[in-house]
Design a protein around this motif. Structure first.
Motif: not given
Length: 339
Positions: A140-147, A95-100
């Motif tokens: 989760n936010i780290a996954g989004a940030a890495r992407l 969900l976090a990665k899809e959001a970014v």
């Protein structure tokens, strides 16, 4: 109109008896957002893979979670797991990665309803000497940030959860491309987030901690935002701003002693309205879940009206907060020529 990213799989992470981090948290937010006219719910199917998690966390930690979640267990005194925790955590990460991804494509606010939360989970679980994972499984936010780093020179994470995001800080400690700005109550769990914690040797000045005294108010937080966050956003003008959206600094939410109201969350939404926003749910355990999320989204939608009618919160009575902000600006200003 802001989009709410959701998958009911996140409700599968359940305690055996009462625990403040429970499925009702997400349902409370959903009901509150819908009743306030925010009903653009986007169902995101599927979940992240173990390999995606291993881009953030150590193999030993990840496989300890896999093994413990085969039945009901406790990773530590705060953090439980059940037979559906792994699926919930992998879903939250997705969900976090899809959001970014969506936020980088179209300017809007994308709010991922992620649980279990993540910002206390470091590379190997407990981060920076904390006694526990603080209810968190994967960051989760780290996954989004890495992407996001694949598309942006500088990634900015703003964490306004009442507890310091020690896991996020640890993961990006030596990464000068990730600016992590963290609002939190001083002296409570996890006990980290001092103003002198500014990043590793190659990343000094990119980790910005704002530890507030108990019973800080909207005015205190708004003052710090205007003095520190606003100049950083103006300088870097990011394609999307990542937000660790915890709502537990709301007055009487239960796990801290802060006195924020809808005013601060509405203010933040309004201030971020010029950006695409990737918001990822962190904490919030009672009243904050009902009132703060709709205020945050409302501010984003009605920014001009909110800011035009905002009282002058640049003048505050808290000398302690003024001193803290002054010191942070002095410390960080040696590395970021912004203030």
């Amino acid at each position: 109109m802001p989009k709410i990213l959701y998958n009911p799989e996140v409700l599968g992470h359940k305690p055996k008896s009462y625990h403040v981090e429970n499925p009702e948290r997400v349902l409370t937010i959903l009901n509150s957002l819908k009743s306030n006219g925010f009903d653009d719910i986007v169902l995101i199917e599927g979940k992240s893979t173990i390999n995606e998690i291993l881009e953030i966390h150590s193999r030993d930690y990840v496989y300890s979670i896999i093994n413990l979640s085969k039945s009901f267990n406790y990773y530590d005194g705060d953090t439980y797991l059940c037979d559906r925790t792994l699926d919930a955590a992998l879903t939250a990460f997705k969900l976090a990665k899809e959001a970014v991804k969506l936020a980088l494509k179209d300017r809007d606010l994308y709010f991922a309803l992620t649980r279990p939360p993540g910002h206390h989970a470091g590379i190997s679980g407990r981060a920076l000497g904390a006694m526990s994972n603080g209810f968190c499984i994967f960051n989760n936010i780290a996954g989004a940030a890495r992407l996001a780093k694949n598309y942006m020179k500088k990634v900015i994470i703003i964490d306004f959860d009442v507890h310091h995001g020690n896991g996020t800080q640890e993961i990006f400690w030596n990464d000068n491309r990730v600016i992590h700005i963290d609002f939190h109550q001083r002296g409570i769990y996890p006990g980290t987030g001092d103003i002198l914690d500014i990043g590793g040797e190659e990343a000094k000045g990119t980790k910005i901690n704002l530890p507030f005294p108990a019973h800080s108010t909207d005015a205190d937080y708004i003052f710090a935002w205007n003095e520190i966050v606003e100049p950083i956003l103006n300088y870097f003008s990011p394609d999307t701003v990542l937000v660790s959206a915890g709502f537990d600094a709301f007055i009487n939410d239960g796990l801290a002693s802060m006195d924020l109201t809808e005013t601060f969350y509405r203010f933040v939404g309004a201030k971020l309205s010029g950006y695409s926003v990737t918001a990822v749910l962190e904490g919030g355990y009672s009243i904050g879940l009902k009132y703060a999320p709709p205020a945050f989204l409302d501010g984003y939608v009605d920014a001009k009206d909110v800011l035009d009618n905002l009282e002058d919160y640049t003048v505050i009575n808290s000398n302690e907060v003024k001193s803290m902000v002054k010191n942070v600006k002095k410390i960080i200003g040696e590395y970021l020529d912004i203030f």
